[in-house]
Design a protein around this motif. Structure first.
Motif, PDB file in Angstrom:
ATOM      1  N   UNK A  67       0.653  -3.698   3.569  1.00  0.00           N
ATOM      2  CA  UNK A  67       0.147  -2.410   3.108  1.00  0.00           C
ATOM      3  C   UNK A  67      -0.330  -2.534   1.671  1.00  0.00           C
ATOM      4  N   UNK A  68      -1.561  -2.126   1.443  1.00  0.00           N
ATOM      5  CA  UNK A  68      -2.096  -2.185   0.081  1.00  0.00           C
ATOM      6  C   UNK A  68      -2.537  -0.800  -0.351  1.00  0.00           C
ATOM      7  N   UNK A  69      -1.869  -0.288  -1.397  1.00  0.00           N
ATOM      8  CA  UNK A  69      -2.258   1.039  -1.863  1.00  0.00           C
ATOM      9  C   UNK A  69      -3.442   0.954  -2.812  1.00  0.00           C
ATOM     10  N   UNK A  70      -3.743  -0.251  -3.258  1.00  0.00           N
ATOM     11  CA  UNK A  70      -4.843  -0.411  -4.192  1.00  0.00           C
ATOM     12  C   UNK A  70      -6.173   0.011  -3.539  1.00  0.00           C
ATOM     13  N   UNK A  71      -6.231  -0.062  -2.222  1.00  0.00           N
ATOM     14  CA  UNK A  71      -7.464   0.295  -1.514  1.00  0.00           C
ATOM     15  C   UNK A  71      -7.482   1.753  -1.051  1.00  0.00           C
ATOM     16  N   UNK A  72      -6.472   2.507  -1.437  1.00  0.00           N
ATOM     17  CA  UNK A  72      -6.318   3.866  -0.903  1.00  0.00           C
ATOM     18  C   UNK A  72      -7.580   4.724  -1.021  1.00  0.00           C
ATOM     19  N   UNK A  73      -8.234   4.650  -2.154  1.00  0.00           N
ATOM     20  CA  UNK A  73      -9.393   5.525  -2.328  1.00  0.00           C
ATOM     21  C   UNK A  73     -10.651   4.995  -1.654  1.00  0.00           C
ATOM     22  N   UNK A  74     -10.591   3.734  -1.214  1.00  0.00           N
ATOM     23  CA  UNK A  74     -11.725   3.193  -0.458  1.00  0.00           C
ATOM     24  C   UNK A  74     -11.575   3.429   1.037  1.00  0.00           C
ATOM     25  N   UNK A  80     -12.143  -0.749   4.622  1.00  0.00           N
ATOM     26  CA  UNK A  80     -10.843  -0.642   3.963  1.00  0.00           C
ATOM     27  C   UNK A  80      -9.840   0.234   4.704  1.00  0.00           C
ATOM     28  N   UNK A  81      -8.611  -0.224   4.664  1.00  0.00           N
ATOM     29  CA  UNK A  81      -7.513   0.580   5.178  1.00  0.00           C
ATOM     30  C   UNK A  81      -6.290   0.345   4.306  1.00  0.00           C
ATOM     31  N   UNK A  82      -5.229   1.112   4.546  1.00  0.00           N
ATOM     32  CA  UNK A  82      -4.007   0.890   3.766  1.00  0.00           C
ATOM     33  C   UNK A  82      -3.121  -0.106   4.503  1.00  0.00           C
ATOM     34  N   UNK A  83      -2.634   0.279   5.683  1.00  0.00           N
ATOM     35  CA  UNK A  83      -1.891  -0.685   6.487  1.00  0.00           C
ATOM     36  C   UNK A  83      -2.886  -1.646   7.121  1.00  0.00           C
ATOM     37  N   UNK A  84      -2.528  -2.895   7.204  1.00  0.00           N
ATOM     38  CA  UNK A  84      -3.314  -3.834   8.009  1.00  0.00           C
ATOM     39  C   UNK A  84      -2.432  -4.979   8.463  1.00  0.00           C
ATOM     40  N   UNK A  85      -2.902  -5.662   9.475  1.00  0.00           N
ATOM     41  CA  UNK A  85      -2.190  -6.849   9.926  1.00  0.00           C
ATOM     42  C   UNK A  85      -2.931  -8.057   9.404  1.00  0.00           C
ATOM     43  N   UNK A  86      -2.192  -8.973   8.829  1.00  0.00           N
ATOM     44  CA  UNK A  86      -2.841 -10.174   8.326  1.00  0.00           C
ATOM     45  C   UNK A  86      -2.442 -11.377   9.167  1.00  0.00           C
ATOM     46  N   UNK A  87      -3.456 -11.974   9.783  1.00  0.00           N
ATOM     47  CA  UNK A  87      -3.229 -13.213  10.512  1.00  0.00           C
ATOM     48  C   UNK A  87      -3.240 -14.333   9.490  1.00  0.00           C
TER      49      UNK A  87
END
Ligand code: SER
Length: 578
Positions: A67-74, A80-87
């Motif tokens: 989860x990255x809140x840095x992208x919240x406004x994008x 861009x999303x907040x939660x994501x799955x990273x392979x």
């Protein structure tokens, strides 16, 4: 091929190349106070990248919840999303650049075991060098040997092609893979490529980091014991590319949610729909990892995500039930992958927070339109400051964030004191209005004793932003004259603009000089609040944790609206400040 298929193909691909598949850990990092959430697949692997031996071996792969809140406004654009799955796949001192790049390329393009993407839409960037680390020509050569032409390879600076998880972290140069979503771009110069990136025509889909360095306080301080590989591919973006979509919000992950919103909304707008879908999905994963809405850290982020989603749902005129339907839909999508998702609990946490916010949302909006202080909007109406900022920006105005932060710091100091328990039950929340009612309660208590006599003792108190409620011992109904008299005294004391102060003292001392309600428990040192001046005699002296206004002058006009019995010998007054 849908998102679930992409994920399982990825894990299988690396398993068959000697990687052990490790499960995703919680979104909340263990033993790592430097971040609120796991922001990359490598986050839980930090100790191993720094040199510790991993029990599962030197080659690992996973799909990690991030989860990255840095992208919240994008959130709400195409990528861009907040939660994501990273392979991701990792090598701890085992293979390095050659295998890492080759396997990334193979997985992306292989039709049988990979994703079968057409290499003619691929572009790559490579680390361009800085004072300490040279340009990464080795990676350029590897890409060329795989068939990526020089006019699709771009050098980038440490800003984009250097990776570390914060300033104290393993670190290294990276090579990133991009895909042409429009399938029209062909060969591009560096300038054209960067423009396409800005316009989200090409999207970054994978990042191979060659972690060989140790970074402290943002500076490279040496080499790591091992040359490691850390790769990360956002599942949502890769899925968009595989499904031939321009946006992650058009993939099988988000589309059902977006369609539910579209179908039920009476005022549809795409970006808000995407924000709702994103935030509810993130909230679902946070709740399933044990986070509850609150006023700090992870809890605050969760609260902010839910409230922003609920706010946008209002804007789109969506029935609030749609929120839980969307959550259910996401639970179904992921329940085969993440076992911790339990529908019922997630739903109830969400609904509770939604209800809390909806209760004050309309009123808060009215206050916002009137230009009410963002601090009051937060403390009284539950508007996260970021929401107020966003609303202000939409209207082309700005709020004073510094002033807000200052008031918040003060507020936290005060509510910690109140939390010490001296005025339990009396203080609902501590917005400005409530603080005023709190001081008015002390004035009322003192005035009642003047008018009715010293047998009056406080039996209970409760404050909301609309009124105060005060219970006290007294055997009979108050007369109209008595009520008038009490109101007059309180209003006189307001008009006299009396200072309010406090002192901490031993309880034994305090008991001699101040009022306290008998059913409250106090420590050995207590705080006593004084209203008035020492010279002319204090009007009120009470045990209390605060907070209070510093001067009675701003309280407004005090009025009793009700006087009634609560039980034998106990009366109740409800009063307002107008
Ligand atoms: N840590 C790198 C990233 O997050 C690669 O996994 O992009």
């Amino acid at each position: 091929m849908n998102s679930n298929e992409v994920r399982s193909r990825f894990l299988k691909f690396f398993e068959s190349r000697g990687h052990k598949i490790i499960p995703s850990v919680s979104l909340i990092p263990e033993n790592d106070p430097s971040v609120l959430f796991n922001i990359a697949g490598m986050q839980p692997l930090m100790p191993y990248l720094l040199g510790r031996e991993h029990p599962a071996g030197k080659r690992l792969a996973s799909s990690q919840k991030c989860l990255r809140t840095i992208d919240l406004l994008d959130v709400g654009d195409n990528t861009h999303n907040t939660f994501f799955e990273m392979l991701g796949n990792w090598s701890f001192g085992d293979y390095f650049k050659k295998e890492a790049i080759k396997w990334s390329y193979e997985f992306l393009t292989d039709k049988k075991n990979g994703l079968g993407l057409d290499p003619k839409y691929l572009y790559v960037t490579v680390f361009g060098g800085n004072d300490v680390i040279p340009k990464d020509m080795e990676s350029v050569e590897i890409w060329k040997s795989l068939g990526i032409g020089e006019n699709r390879i771009y050098f980038k600076s440490s800003k984009s092609n250097w990776w570390s998880a914060g300033s104290n972290s393993p670190a290294g140069p990276s090579t990133e893979m991009f895909y042409d979503l429009t399938k029209k771009l062909g060969n591009m110069t560096q300038v054209e490529f960067e423009k396409a990136e800005d316009e989200q025509k090409v999207v970054e889909i994978w990042n191979d980091v060659f972690m060989a360095y140790k970074q402290e306080n943002g500076k490279v301080v040496g080499e790591l014991p091992n040359k490691n590989v850390d790769t990360g591919a956002g599942l949502e973006r890769i899925t968009a590319v595989v499904e031939g979509k321009q946006s992650i919000y058009d993939t099988d992950i988000f589309l059902p949610a977006i369609e539910m919103i579209k179908k039920n909304s009476k005022n549809y707008e795409e970006k808000s729909a995407r924000i709702i879908a994103d935030h509810l999905r993130s909230a679902m994963f946070l709740i399933s990892d044990g986070v509850l809405p609150g006023n700090k850290d992870q809890g605050y982020i969760l609260r902010r995500l839910i409230r922003r989603a609920v706010f946008k749902m209002k804007v789109l005129m969506l029935d609030s039930l749609v929120g839980t339907e969307i959550i259910d839909n996401f639970v179904d999508l992921y329940s085969g992958v993440y076992e911790e998702l339990k529908k019922v609990n997630i739903r109830s946490v969400f609904r509770l927070e939604e209800e809390k916010f909806l209760k004050t949302l309309n009123e808060g909006m009215k206050e916002f339109e009137k230009g009410t202080d963002p601090f009051v909007l937060f403390t009284t109406y539950g508007f996260p400051i970021e929401l107020t900022e966003e609303l202000a920006e939409e209207r082309g105005t700005m709020i004073d964030r510094e002033e807000f932060d200052r008031k918040m710091a003060e507020h936290q100091k005060l509510s910690r004191t109140a939390g010490a328990g001296m005025f339990k039950g009396g203080l609902g929340g501590v917005g400005e209005i409530e603080i005023k009612y709190h001081t008015a309660t002390h004035l009322l208590n003192a005035a009642l004793r003047q008018v009715l006599g010293n047998q009056v003792m406080q039996k209970g108190s409760n404050i909301t932003k609309e009124r105060l409620r005060f219970d006290f011992s007294y055997p009979q109904k108050m007369t109209e004259v008595e009520k008038k008299k009490v109101e007059e005294i309180v209003n006189d004391k307001i008009a006299e603009k009396l200072p309010v102060s406090f002192m901490e003292m031993p309880k034994t001392e305090a008991e001699k000089i101040a009022l306290h309600s008998f059913n409250e428990k106090y420590g050995d040192i207590v705080k006593v609040y004084f209203i008035g001046n020492e010279q002319s005699g204090y009007f009120s002296r009470e045990f209390c944790g605060g907070p209070h206004v510093s001067n009675t002058g701003g309280l407004g006009h005090f009025k009793i609206i009700k006087e009634e019995a609560v039980s034998v010998g106990v009366r109740r007054i409800k009063a307002v400040l107008e």
